[in-house]
Design a protein around this motif. Structure first.
Motif, short mmCIF file in Angstrom:
data_model
loop_
_atom_site.label_atom_id
_atom_site.label_comp_id
_atom_site.label_asym_id
_atom_site.label_seq_id
_atom_site.Cartn_x
_atom_site.Cartn_y
_atom_site.Cartn_z
N PRO A 1 66.57 39.22 28.97
CA PRO A 1 65.29 39.19 28.22
C PRO A 1 64.23 38.40 28.97
CG PRO A 1 66.81 37.62 27.27
CD PRO A 1 67.59 38.34 28.33
N MET A 2 63.94 38.80 30.17
CA MET A 2 62.94 38.13 30.99
C MET A 2 62.06 39.18 31.66
SD MET A 2 65.15 35.14 32.86
CE MET A 2 66.18 34.01 31.93
N GLU A 3 60.86 38.76 31.98
CA GLU A 3 59.93 39.62 32.69
C GLU A 3 59.19 38.83 33.75
OE1 GLU A 3 57.53 41.16 29.54
OE2 GLU A 3 58.74 42.96 29.30
N VAL A 4 58.94 39.48 34.88
CA VAL A 4 58.11 38.90 35.91
C VAL A 4 56.69 39.40 35.70
CG1 VAL A 4 57.61 38.80 38.38
CG2 VAL A 4 59.97 38.66 37.56
N ILE A 5 55.71 38.51 35.64
CA ILE A 5 54.32 38.87 35.39
C ILE A 5 53.50 38.41 36.59
CG2 ILE A 5 52.35 38.61 33.85
CD1 ILE A 5 54.33 37.90 31.63
N VAL A 6 52.72 39.34 37.15
CA VAL A 6 51.84 39.03 38.29
C VAL A 6 50.41 39.24 37.83
CG1 VAL A 6 51.24 39.57 40.67
CG2 VAL A 6 53.61 39.77 39.92
N GLU A 7 49.55 38.20 38.00
CA GLU A 7 48.16 38.25 37.55
C GLU A 7 47.21 38.18 38.75
OE1 GLU A 7 48.45 35.83 33.29
OE2 GLU A 7 47.59 34.88 35.08
N GLN A 8 46.02 38.73 38.54
CA GLN A 8 44.92 38.53 39.48
C GLN A 8 43.60 38.61 38.73
OE1 GLN A 8 44.47 41.36 42.70
NE2 GLN A 8 43.42 39.86 43.98
N ASP A 9 42.64 37.75 39.10
CA ASP A 9 41.35 37.75 38.44
C ASP A 9 40.61 39.06 38.70
OD1 ASP A 9 42.01 35.25 37.70
OD2 ASP A 9 40.41 34.22 38.80
N VAL A 10 39.99 39.60 37.64
CA VAL A 10 39.21 40.82 37.78
C VAL A 10 38.02 40.60 38.70
CG1 VAL A 10 37.81 42.52 36.53
CG2 VAL A 10 39.95 41.69 35.54
N ASP A 11 37.40 39.42 38.66
CA ASP A 11 36.24 39.15 39.51
C ASP A 11 36.58 39.28 40.99
OD1 ASP A 11 34.72 38.71 37.29
OD2 ASP A 11 34.92 36.52 37.34
N GLU A 12 37.74 38.78 41.36
CA GLU A 12 38.14 38.90 42.77
C GLU A 12 38.37 40.36 43.15
OE1 GLU A 12 41.63 37.44 45.90
OE2 GLU A 12 41.76 36.91 43.77
N ALA A 13 38.99 41.12 42.22
CA ALA A 13 39.27 42.53 42.52
C ALA A 13 37.98 43.33 42.71
CB ALA A 13 40.11 43.14 41.41
N LEU A 14 36.90 42.94 41.96
CA LEU A 14 35.65 43.72 41.99
C LEU A 14 34.64 43.18 42.99
CD1 LEU A 14 35.13 44.31 38.16
CD2 LEU A 14 36.19 45.82 39.84
N ALA A 15 35.07 42.28 43.89
CA ALA A 15 34.12 41.65 44.80
C ALA A 15 33.42 42.66 45.71
CB ALA A 15 34.84 40.59 45.65
N TRP A 16 34.08 43.77 46.02
CA TRP A 16 33.51 44.75 46.95
C TRP A 16 32.78 45.89 46.25
CZ3 TRP A 16 33.09 44.61 52.17
CH2 TRP A 16 33.77 43.60 52.82
N ILE A 17 32.58 45.79 44.94
CA ILE A 17 32.04 46.95 44.24
C ILE A 17 30.59 47.25 44.65
CG2 ILE A 17 31.18 45.68 42.23
CD1 ILE A 17 32.30 48.03 40.55
N ASP A 18 29.79 46.23 44.92
CA ASP A 18 28.40 46.47 45.32
C ASP A 18 28.34 47.17 46.67
OD1 ASP A 18 27.48 45.31 43.02
OD2 ASP A 18 27.26 43.32 43.91
N VAL A 19 29.20 46.75 47.58
CA VAL A 19 29.25 47.41 48.90
C VAL A 19 29.65 48.86 48.76
CG1 VAL A 19 30.34 47.38 51.18
CG2 VAL A 19 29.75 45.23 50.05
N LEU A 20 30.65 49.11 47.93
CA LEU A 20 31.10 50.48 47.73
C LEU A 20 30.02 51.35 47.10
CD1 LEU A 20 34.75 49.89 46.45
CD2 LEU A 20 34.03 50.61 48.72
N LEU A 21 29.26 50.80 46.16
CA LEU A 21 28.20 51.58 45.52
C LEU A 21 27.11 51.95 46.52
CD1 LEU A 21 27.81 49.87 42.03
CD2 LEU A 21 28.73 52.14 42.54
N ARG A 22 26.77 51.01 47.41
CA ARG A 22 25.76 51.34 48.43
C ARG A 22 26.27 52.44 49.35
NH1 ARG A 22 24.89 45.67 48.34
NH2 ARG A 22 26.28 45.37 50.13
N ARG A 23 27.53 52.37 49.69
CA ARG A 23 28.10 53.41 50.54
C ARG A 23 28.11 54.76 49.83
NH1 ARG A 23 33.34 50.19 53.11
NH2 ARG A 23 32.12 48.73 54.40
N VAL A 24 28.41 54.73 48.52
CA VAL A 24 28.41 55.98 47.76
C VAL A 24 27.02 56.59 47.72
CG1 VAL A 24 28.63 56.91 45.42
CG2 VAL A 24 30.41 55.44 46.35
N ALA A 25 25.98 55.74 47.57
CA ALA A 25 24.61 56.25 47.50
C ALA A 25 24.21 56.90 48.83
CB ALA A 25 23.65 55.12 47.14
N VAL A 26 24.52 56.23 49.94
CA VAL A 26 24.17 56.79 51.25
C VAL A 26 24.95 58.08 51.50
CG1 VAL A 26 24.26 56.38 53.73
CG2 VAL A 26 23.55 54.55 52.19
#
Length: 618
Positions: free
Chosen positions: A294-319
């Motif tokens: 009755p045990m579980e391994v849980i791995v977490e990561q902050d959403v802010d860190e995961a989305l750090a590249w979203i602005d760069v990706l959006l600019r690339r999508v626009a171009v």
């Protein structure tokens, strides 16, 4: 059909419509993609992060499961030892030296080899301590009390464990036990105290792949029926082993699981959740159940860190979107023009055919689909022309049939009367050689007229095909048997070469035998004395049956080669000109074809090509 336009685009024409639709189909997705760019980029990044966390949770869950399996295996070795069982059964009668030699030495060996044990004890059936060892030399505690109050043993003797707890040093510890059985009865119990902090932290807190804000912890999740209603309580769903955050110690980190995890229901499958942690930050987590426990391994990561590249990706999508739109615009203009050109060519050829130029055909077109359409269009025109020729030929045959039937009917009675009178006259003048010769000539000409009328009647009469499987060898020998007298008279040898073996020819045996007999008789007449006529059956590259009649005569002149199958054409003084015409009619009724030519060594070659059936004659 309109003759205006050329290569330009007319409003409302196919080319302009294709261009407009292609631009709309390009613009609408681009507009949607631009409007939802942020959402799509965010989902894509979170999905990638989610899969990465899943990989980490699964791999570390496997490591924890393996670690526990090794510990249980070690305890099971102790519990299944005959010497340990003997110590439990005869504890009252054994000295300390005996117990040390039989049981304690095994406990020390396990404790010394594995750093994860704080202590191991062997209890008798009455709960008394038989043997024990500890890492620090102190009492391991009342293991019997743990057995009685915690209920860690199942009725079937499987290994069980107590709920993890913190010891006085802030370490997470866990008691596990195993029944000792001998002779079908329980003799005692092995209890081990595991230090999870010392044993599992090196496995769980490896920073590889966790980034700056990622962390891993082990959770105890008790979801039994009795505690499910209280699953959010810290007593039932808690983190038991985690990497402390700055300014937090391990005791403070022993807290209830987030509601998003605690309210999931029974564990056992990998899940992903999103929640706010104790710092008030949004995190993504992946969970992986530890097999069998009755045990579980849980791995977490902050959403802010995961989305750090979203602005760069959006600019690339626009171009990328702008460039793609320009490329689609150019391709749409070019494609609309190319799509319209083949249709204009097809329309021009169709108009030429309707105005009388029936031989006009569409030339090669660019593009696989356009070329397929061109071939199908030309094939359709060829088939229409062939059907028109066949209609003309059928009408001609019908006319010939009606005419021939009328002629034969009107001429047979007078001809029969002439033949009978000539035969009577022949008997009268039989003694006079001169008149007898004249009478023989007249009778021969009457016989020729009868053959001509019969051939004409056969050529014009409708024929019904009755197909049946037949060997080539049987067909050839049936035809040859009807020509034996003529071959003997002309001193010509007729042979059969069978390369078809048992392959079946699905033909009307009577009609095909008549056609083949006609060709063999022609070959016998064309061959010189001592010559040879070969009847050969073989298979060509297109999987058709080829029946050839080859003679050693002088062959067919180039002037007459194209006319030999025409009705009433003949080069024989006594020929009717309908024999080969009847051969072609019979072969074509079977779905085949017949050709005439000359062999390499001289002599004529007549070839009948017939479709093959799939059946063989046994």
């Amino acid at each position: 059909m309109s003759n205006s336009g050329g290569n330009g685009m007319r409003f409302g024409g196919l080319t302009s419509r294709v261009l407009v639709w292609m631009m709309l189909l390009a613009f609408v997705p681009m507009a949607i993609m631009t409007g939802q760019g942020y959402h799509c980029a965010r989902e894509a990044i979170l999905e990638e992060t989610n899969e990465h966390l899943l990989s980490l949770a699964t791999s570390r869950s496997a490591l924890v499961s393996t670690w526990f399996a090794q510990r249980f295996s070690e305890i099971d070795v102790i519990a299944s030892s005959p010497s340990v069982a003997r110590c439990c059964a005869h504890f009252a009668n054994l000295s300390e030296e005996d117990i040390d030699r039989e049981a304690t030495v095994m406990l020390r060996a396990v404790l010394g080899r594995v750093d994860s044990y704080d202590g191991i004890a062997v209890l008798g059936a009455d709960g008394a301590v038989v043997a024990r060892v500890s890492r620090d030399g102190t009492d391991t505690g009342d293991a019997g009390a743990y057995v009685r109050t915690g209920g860690i043993l199942a009725a079937d003797g499987e290994i069980e464990m107590l709920r993890p707890e913190l010891d006085g040093n802030g370490n997470v510890v866990l008691f596990i036990g195993r029944h000792i059985q001998s002779g079908g009865s329980r003799q005692g119990l092995v209890v081990a105290k595991l230090n999870l902090t010392r044993g599992l932290e090196p496995l769980l807190h490896d920073r590889a792949g966790l980034g700056e804000t990622g962390r891993t912890y082990l959770a105890w999740v008790d979801r039994s029926a009795s505690s499910r209603a209280e699953s959010k309580d810290a007593a039932h769903s808690v983190q038991i082993l985690t990497e402390p955050l700055p300014n937090m110690d391990r005791v403070a980190m022993r807290r209830p699981l987030p509601d998003a995890i605690a309210a999931r229901g029974l564990p056992g499958q990998v899940e992903h959740v999103e929640y706010t942690d104790e710092r008030g930050k949004a995190v993504w987590a992946r969970l992986a159940a530890v097999a069998l426990f009755p045990m579980e391994v849980i791995v977490e990561q902050d959403v802010d860190e995961a989305l750090a590249w979203i602005d760069v990706l959006l600019r690339r999508v626009a171009v990328t979107g702008a460039v793609t739109f320009l490329v689609i615009l150019v391709v749409a203009v070019w494609t609309s023009r190319k799509l319209g050109e083949p249709l204009r060519v097809l329309a021009r050829v169709a108009q030429n055919v309707t105005t009388g130029n029936a031989q006009d055909r569409v030339g090669p077109l660019s593009g696989t689909e356009a070329e397929d359409v061109r071939k199908a269009f030309n094939t359709m025109l060829d088939e229409l022309a062939a059907q028109q020729r066949e209609l003309v030929r059928t009408a001609t045959l019908a006319s010939v049939g009606e005419l021939s039937s009328s002629i034969v009917h009107e001429m047979r009675n007078p001809l029969s009367s002439i033949k009978m009178n000539l035969q009577s006259l022949l008997r009268t003048v039989e003694s006079d050689p001169g008149y007898r010769e004249l009478a023989d000539i007249a009778i021969a000409q009457v016989a020729r007229l009868e053959r001509m009328l019969n051939d004409l009647l056969q050529y014009g009469r409708p024929v019904e095909i009755r197909r049946q499987p037949m060997r080539f060898d049987d067909l050839a020998r049936s035809a040859i048997s009807l020509t034996v007298d003529q071959a003997s008279k002309n001193r010509v040898r007729v042979v059969v070469e069978d390369e078809l073996n048992d392959t079946a020819l699905f033909v009307d045996s009577e009609l095909m035998c008549r056609a083949l007999t006609n060709l063999v008789l022609n070959g016998i007449e064309a061959a010189p004395q001592g010559g040879l006529v070969t009847v050969r059956g073989r298979r060509d590259a297109d999987e058709r049956a080829i029946v050839e009649v080859i003679d050693t005569g002088s062959g067919i002149s180039s002037e007459t080669l194209d006319q030999v199958f025409q009705p009433f054409f003949t080069t024989k003084p006594a020929g009717t000109g309908l024999g080969l015409a009847n051969v072609r009619k019979i072969v074509e009724l079977h779905g085949g074809s017949v050709t005439a030519g000359n062999g390499n060594g001289g002599g004529a070659v007549f070839a009948i090509r017939l479709p093959l059936t799939r059946e063989n004659i046994a």
